[in-house]
Design a protein around this motif. Structure first.
Motif, mmCIF file in Angstrom:
data_model
loop_
_atom_site.group_PDB
_atom_site.id
_atom_site.type_symbol
_atom_site.label_atom_id
_atom_site.label_comp_id
_atom_site.label_asym_id
_atom_site.label_seq_id
_atom_site.Cartn_x
_atom_site.Cartn_y
_atom_site.Cartn_z
ATOM 1 N N LYS A 196 1.253 -1.310 -0.381
ATOM 2 C CA LYS A 196 -0.291 0.226 0.411
ATOM 3 C C LYS A 196 0.847 1.531 -0.280
ATOM 4 N N VAL A 197 0.413 2.098 -0.795
ATOM 5 C CA VAL A 197 1.693 3.415 -0.802
ATOM 6 C C VAL A 197 0.314 4.628 -0.309
ATOM 7 N N GLU A 198 0.259 5.572 0.350
ATOM 8 C CA GLU A 198 -0.626 6.496 1.273
ATOM 9 C C GLU A 198 0.078 7.839 1.807
ATOM 10 N N ASP A 199 -0.778 8.925 1.434
ATOM 11 C CA ASP A 199 -0.360 9.955 1.012
ATOM 12 C C ASP A 199 0.065 10.594 2.626
ATOM 13 N N ARG A 200 1.187 11.094 2.885
ATOM 14 C CA ARG A 200 2.328 11.474 3.925
ATOM 15 C C ARG A 200 2.499 12.855 3.935
ATOM 16 N N PHE A 201 2.828 13.255 5.365
ATOM 17 C CA PHE A 201 3.505 14.593 5.481
ATOM 18 C C PHE A 201 4.757 14.196 5.663
ATOM 19 N N LEU A 202 5.928 14.800 4.928
ATOM 20 C CA LEU A 202 7.816 14.448 4.722
ATOM 21 C C LEU A 202 7.585 16.064 6.037
ATOM 22 N N CYS A 203 8.729 15.375 7.391
ATOM 23 C CA CYS A 203 9.339 17.069 7.553
ATOM 24 C C CYS A 203 10.655 16.604 8.449
ATOM 25 N N MET A 204 11.836 17.214 8.115
ATOM 26 C CA MET A 204 12.379 17.456 9.193
ATOM 27 C C MET A 204 13.705 18.568 9.515
ATOM 28 N N ASP A 205 13.936 18.179 11.129
ATOM 29 C CA ASP A 205 14.613 20.031 11.299
ATOM 30 C C ASP A 205 16.461 18.974 11.050
ATOM 31 N N VAL A 206 17.293 19.385 12.385
ATOM 32 C CA VAL A 206 18.296 19.110 12.221
ATOM 33 C C VAL A 206 18.848 18.378 12.859
ATOM 34 N N ALA A 207 17.673 16.986 13.015
ATOM 35 C CA ALA A 207 18.410 15.795 13.649
ATOM 36 C C ALA A 207 17.697 14.903 13.417
ATOM 37 N N ARG A 208 16.614 14.948 13.163
ATOM 38 C CA ARG A 208 15.443 14.147 12.959
ATOM 39 C C ARG A 208 14.518 14.029 11.056
ATOM 40 N N VAL A 209 13.309 12.834 10.934
ATOM 41 C CA VAL A 209 12.979 13.057 9.926
ATOM 42 C C VAL A 209 11.594 12.693 10.326
ATOM 43 N N TYR A 210 10.674 12.940 10.259
ATOM 44 C CA TYR A 210 9.273 12.466 10.467
ATOM 45 C C TYR A 210 8.370 12.281 9.700
ATOM 46 N N ILE A 211 7.343 11.198 9.168
ATOM 47 C CA ILE A 211 6.262 10.384 8.158
ATOM 48 C C ILE A 211 5.168 10.844 9.338
ATOM 49 N N CYS A 212 4.629 11.852 8.695
ATOM 50 C CA CYS A 212 3.319 12.594 10.146
ATOM 51 C C CYS A 212 2.080 12.235 8.696
ATOM 52 N N SER A 213 1.128 11.320 9.568
ATOM 53 C CA SER A 213 -0.809 11.448 8.892
ATOM 54 C C SER A 213 -0.455 12.827 8.236
ATOM 55 N N VAL A 214 -1.641 12.890 7.572
ATOM 56 C CA VAL A 214 -2.018 13.808 6.429
ATOM 57 C C VAL A 214 -3.570 14.809 7.242
ATOM 58 N N LYS A 215 -3.605 14.496 8.238
ATOM 59 C CA LYS A 215 -5.541 14.713 9.098
ATOM 60 C C LYS A 215 -4.625 15.769 9.498
ATOM 61 N N ILE A 216 -5.561 16.446 10.363
ATOM 62 C CA ILE A 216 -5.089 17.355 11.518
ATOM 63 C C ILE A 216 -6.095 16.754 12.511
ATOM 64 N N PRO A 217 -5.953 16.799 13.325
ATOM 65 C CA PRO A 217 -4.230 17.808 14.408
ATOM 66 C C PRO A 217 -3.145 16.081 13.575
ATOM 67 N N VAL A 218 -2.136 16.260 12.955
ATOM 68 C CA VAL A 218 -1.363 15.735 12.268
ATOM 69 C C VAL A 218 -0.858 14.399 13.616
ATOM 70 N N LYS A 219 -0.151 13.379 13.386
ATOM 71 C CA LYS A 219 0.045 12.377 13.950
ATOM 72 C C LYS A 219 1.204 12.330 13.344
ATOM 73 N N ILE A 220 2.096 11.817 14.456
ATOM 74 C CA ILE A 220 3.795 11.335 13.992
ATOM 75 C C ILE A 220 3.280 9.417 13.661
ATOM 76 N N GLU A 221 3.391 9.152 12.288
ATOM 77 C CA GLU A 221 3.596 7.562 11.988
ATOM 78 C C GLU A 221 4.978 6.617 11.753
ATOM 79 N N SER A 222 5.846 7.419 12.113
ATOM 80 C CA SER A 222 7.581 6.791 11.835
ATOM 81 C C SER A 222 8.206 8.363 11.991
ATOM 82 N N GLN A 223 9.388 8.045 12.750
ATOM 83 C CA GLN A 223 10.678 8.741 12.501
ATOM 84 C C GLN A 223 11.669 7.809 13.017
#
Length: 212
Positions: A37-64
């Motif tokens: 399965k391939v689904e829509d996600r929100f990808l974000c990154m700071d100085v130390a970590r990469v986050y894969i989040c849900s696209v529904k608000i409020p956002v939930k971290i699904e993997s990091q």
């Protein structure tokens, strides 16, 4: 509400849940989940970590994952990238609509890791295909006005220390960064002494030694 307003709300929610005041990168992607399965996600990154989040608000971290845990980056196509980490996990990222939509993320990711390991990145992270590292580095120099330099205060200690604190899950002490960036940077001697850190616990020393 416009698409731009929806995206701004998504970014704000992601900042709230990740406790990051700003991101190095953020954007919508497609993410490989269980099975094929391939689904829509929100990808974000700071100085130390990469986050894969849900696209529904409020956002939930699904993997990091911490960027220090990355062991392999495989760009199998312009629209598909697989990131392997040291916990024997792989993250399958797909571009959303535009095949090149993952390229800015890869450029920033490689640029950030290279800042931490300026002379050893290719020996630490397996980057495929063979010429991908040189290609991303060239694109980085074209995208950013400031050329990526190997010269950082005390070899870039502060950034490595911040990543190490996140990696080891220990408190980040800004006083350590300030001491190294201001006092240590102006010393003639290149020795790193622990006299200034005697007030910290041995647990606090772990990311300091890790950064060194």
């Amino acid at each position: 509400m416009s698409d731009r307003d929806d995206f701004a709300e998504l970014v704000a929610s992601a900042r709230n849940v990740t406790k990051c005041p700003s991101f190095y990168f953020h954007g919508r992607i497609r993410y490989g989940t269980k099975g094929e399965k391939v689904e829509d996600r929100f990808l974000c990154m700071d100085v130390a970590r990469v986050y894969i989040c849900s696209v529904k608000i409020p956002v939930k971290i699904e993997s990091q994952f911490n960027i220090l845990s990355i062991k392999g980056i495989d760009r199998s196509s312009d629209s598909h990238v697989i990131i392997e980490t040291d916990v024997k996990q792989s993250h399958s990222l797909y571009g959303l609509h535009d095949k090149a939509s993952l390229q800015p993320f890869l450029i920033i990711l490689i640029r950030t890791i290279r800042t931490i390991f300026p002379h050893r990145l290719q020996s630490i992270v397996d980057i495929r295909p063979e010429n991908e590292y040189d290609r991303l580095l060239r694109l980085s120099n074209e995208y950013f006005e400031d050329k990526l330099s190997d010269m950082h205060i005390c070899g870039g200690f502060s950034m490595r220390y911040e990543c190490a604190c996140d990696f080891y899950q220990t408190p980040l002490h800004r006083s350590v960064q300030n001491l190294v960036d201001t006092v240590f940077a102006h010393r003639i001697s290149r020795e790193f002494t622990f006299r200034e850190f005697e007030s910290y616990t041995q647990k606090d020393w772990l990311p300091i030694i890790g950064a060194l």
